[in-house]
Enzyme design. Structure first.
Site: not given
Length: 362
Positions: A91-93
């Site tokens: 995930p890119c968070t």
């Protein structure tokens, strides 16, 4: 729906699997996903509905606490065996711009970035014959937010014993009816022929410039949705404070149509006062803009018929088969698709990995 039991098995392990867009693409290229790690129950249910070659149920646990040995065991691999391929899109968070005034974030030591480090941990311990890592293309930006995380990632891939190539690929350049740029990194153990990233098969305009193979035009949203019969869905009406304005906006335009700068006689919005996707409407003559996982009430792209896109239409615009079965409610399905890799793009990347492996074997 997807059964690889009779095919020649190139065993793949999938991390951060989501709905399986990346996994579907690598299976189309000849791999068999034998183990998947995905803690979200709806996405895990989607995987189990569609991937019948899994050697064990999807591992629905936080990868932070998951030993590599368990992942390998779920794929049916015994001690000393290594998978043919490791795939995943953490995930890119971790790459938000907030907090980068802190020295430890600028140095790439943000604990929220640990999901990238979990990928490289499994890479180093599992020692697959090849790997594919996918992520947001903003990770490659040369700024304080992204530069340390990207450099750290590449250092860890190198330390794990792998040569690699990376490139930002736009899904529209590979036959997907959606402009969706993503970062891909592919690699193999050092001293082996490293796969290339695939050459574009299609081309056209993206962000006011030409991209891809211009000899073969991008697939448009109209082409992708042609002949698709759909039923109305609950909540597809665009409501909220500004929803009533959508019919005034031409296909392919957004809220800027309702500004003085565009010559509107009764302007509603100031120039560039909203996000570009605000009241954004699909054009049937172009690929869809990037479809988000959690759009706001007035965030598009919306259908040119002045409504939200229906699930069968979303699947077409991502390149999923019509019979791909997604679990969960409408919001969950939107999230699963909006976070996923278009399968045709993943397949194009994976085919290059297969080609490199065949050259190595011969």
């Amino acid at each position: 729906m997807i059964d690889t039991t009779t095919a020649r098995r190139r065993v793949a392990i999938s991390l951060f699997s989501g709905a399986g867009g990346l996994d579907l693409g690598i299976e189309q290229a000849g791999y068999a996903v034998a183990a998947a790690v995905e803690p979200d129950d709806d996405a895990a249910d989607t995987l189990e509905k569609n991937f019948h070659g899994l050697a064990a149920p999807v591992i629905r646990e936080d990868i932070l606490h998951l030993p590599t040995e368990r992942i390998l065991g779920a794929a049916g691999l015994v001690a000393g065996e290594r998978p043919d391929l490791l795939v995943g899109g953490p995930p890119c968070t971790p790459f938000s711009k907030s907090g980068f005034w802190l020295d430890w974030k600028r140095a790439g030591h943000d604990p929220d970035a640990s999901l990238l480090q979990e990928y490289t941990r499994v890479l180093a311990q599992a020692q697959p014959c090849a790997f594919v890592l996918e992520n947001v293309y903003a990770l490659t930006y040369d700024n304080r937010a992204s530069r340390p995380a990207f450099r750290r990632l590449l250092r860890e891939i190198d330390a794990a014993g792998y040569d690699y190539r990376w490139k930002v690929l736009n899904a529209a350049d590979y036959g997907v009816a959606q402009s969706r740029p993503r970062l891909f990194i592919v690699g193999v153990p050092k001293d082996e022929p490293c796969p290339e990233l695939p050459a574009p098969t299609h081309g056209g305009k993206w962000e006011r410039r030409d991209t891809g193979n211009l000899a073969r035009p991008h697939v448009t949203a109209g082409q992708a949705l042609e002949g698709l019969a759909t039923e109305p869905e609950a909540g597809e009406e665009v409501r909220g404070k500004w929803g009533h304005l959508l019919p005034q906006i031409p296909p392919g335009e957004n809220y800027l149509h309702l500004t003085a700068e565009r010559g509107h006689p009764e302007p509603v919005f100031e120039w560039r006062s909203r996000y570009w996707s605000f009241l954004l409407k699909l054009s049937p003559d172009k690929p869809s803009p990037t479809i988000q996982a959690q759009p706001g009430p007035n965030v598009g792209p919306f259908h040119w018929e002045n409504r939200r896109l229906r699930v069968p239409e979303l699947k077409r615009l991502f390149g999923y088969p019509d019979d791909f079965d997604l679990a969960g409610n409408r919001a969950s399905v939107q999230s699963q698709l909006g976070n996923s890799v278009p399968p045709p793009l993943a397949a194009a990347v994976a085919r290059e990995v297969v080609t490199a492996s065949e050259q190595r074997d011969h």
